[in-house]
Design a protein around this motif. Structure first.
Motif, PDB file in Angstrom:
ATOM      1  N   TYR A 139      -5.148   0.103   8.225  1.00  0.00           N
ATOM      2  CA  TYR A 139      -4.063  -0.421   7.389  1.00  0.00           C
ATOM      3  C   TYR A 139      -3.115  -1.304   8.204  1.00  0.00           C
ATOM      4  CZ  TYR A 139      -5.527   2.773   3.722  1.00  0.00           C
ATOM      5  OH  TYR A 139      -6.252   3.412   2.757  1.00  0.00           O
ATOM      6  N   GLU A 161       0.852  -1.198   0.000  1.00  0.00           N
ATOM      7  CA  GLU A 161       0.000   0.000   0.000  1.00  0.00           C
ATOM      8  C   GLU A 161       0.875   1.231   0.000  1.00  0.00           C
ATOM      9  OE1 GLU A 161      -3.503   0.440   0.485  1.00  0.00           O
ATOM     10  OE2 GLU A 161      -4.094  -1.598   1.012  1.00  0.00           O
ATOM     11  N   LYS A 162       0.340   2.283  -0.591  1.00  0.00           N
ATOM     12  CA  LYS A 162       0.867   3.631  -0.431  1.00  0.00           C
ATOM     13  C   LYS A 162      -0.321   4.472   0.016  1.00  0.00           C
ATOM     14  CE  LYS A 162       2.852   3.432  -4.550  1.00  0.00           C
ATOM     15  NZ  LYS A 162       3.475   3.834  -5.814  1.00  0.00           N
ATOM     16  N   VAL A 163      -0.299   4.853   1.280  1.00  0.00           N
ATOM     17  CA  VAL A 163      -1.414   5.602   1.861  1.00  0.00           C
ATOM     18  C   VAL A 163      -1.079   7.088   1.753  1.00  0.00           C
ATOM     19  CG1 VAL A 163      -2.784   5.983   3.935  1.00  0.00           C
ATOM     20  CG2 VAL A 163      -1.846   3.693   3.464  1.00  0.00           C
ATOM     21  N   LYS A 166      -4.672  -4.676   8.788  1.00  0.00           N
ATOM     22  CA  LYS A 166      -4.674  -5.448   7.546  1.00  0.00           C
ATOM     23  C   LYS A 166      -3.295  -6.018   7.211  1.00  0.00           C
ATOM     24  CE  LYS A 166      -5.735  -4.772   2.625  1.00  0.00           C
ATOM     25  NZ  LYS A 166      -6.177  -3.789   1.643  1.00  0.00           N
ATOM     26  N   HIS A 167      -2.262  -5.191   7.326  1.00  0.00           N
ATOM     27  CA  HIS A 167      -0.939  -5.589   6.835  1.00  0.00           C
ATOM     28  C   HIS A 167       0.061  -5.978   7.921  1.00  0.00           C
ATOM     29  CE1 HIS A 167      -2.065  -4.528   2.795  1.00  0.00           C
ATOM     30  NE2 HIS A 167      -2.380  -3.298   3.179  1.00  0.00           N
TER      31      HIS A 167
END
Length: 105
Positions: free
Chosen positions: A92, A78-80, A95-96
């Motif tokens: 996030y 991801e890139k948030v 999740k990760h």
């Protein structure tokens, strides 16, 4: 947070907060990440000044700052860009990085 080193950039897993020093939104995002680290009582995020790492920014196609880049193995998961709230960042992390939420013995 601690500044990421060139050697650590080569590692496979990390949460990297990318910022520029004069970005007001970056300062708000930093505060959110620092509060998360305070709750967990550990350093969770690396940080990088985007202005000093143009090759990295191009290689990983980072479009803007602030950015939370989540990398596992050889993949960017991801890139948030929209931090929104601490709760959003936690979504996030759940999740990760579920290991952050397991009991430590």
């Amino acid at each position: 947070m601690q500044e990421i080193t060139t050697a650590e950039i080569q590692e496979s897993d990390y949460l990297l907060y990318i910022y520029t020093p004069f970005c007001g939104t970056c300062h708000v995002a930093r505060t959110m990440l620092e509060k998360i680290e305070d709750v967990h009582k550990e350093t969770i995020f690396y940080e990088m000044n985007a202005s000093l790492q143009p090759d990295f920014m191009q290689q990983y196609q980072v479009e803007s700052v602030p950015c939370l880049l989540i990398k596992k193995g050889d993949r960017v998961l991801e890139k948030v860009y929209a931090f929104q709230s601490i709760g959003n960042i936690y979504s996030y992390l759940y999740k990760h990085c579920p290991e952050l939420f397991t009991e430590k013995k």
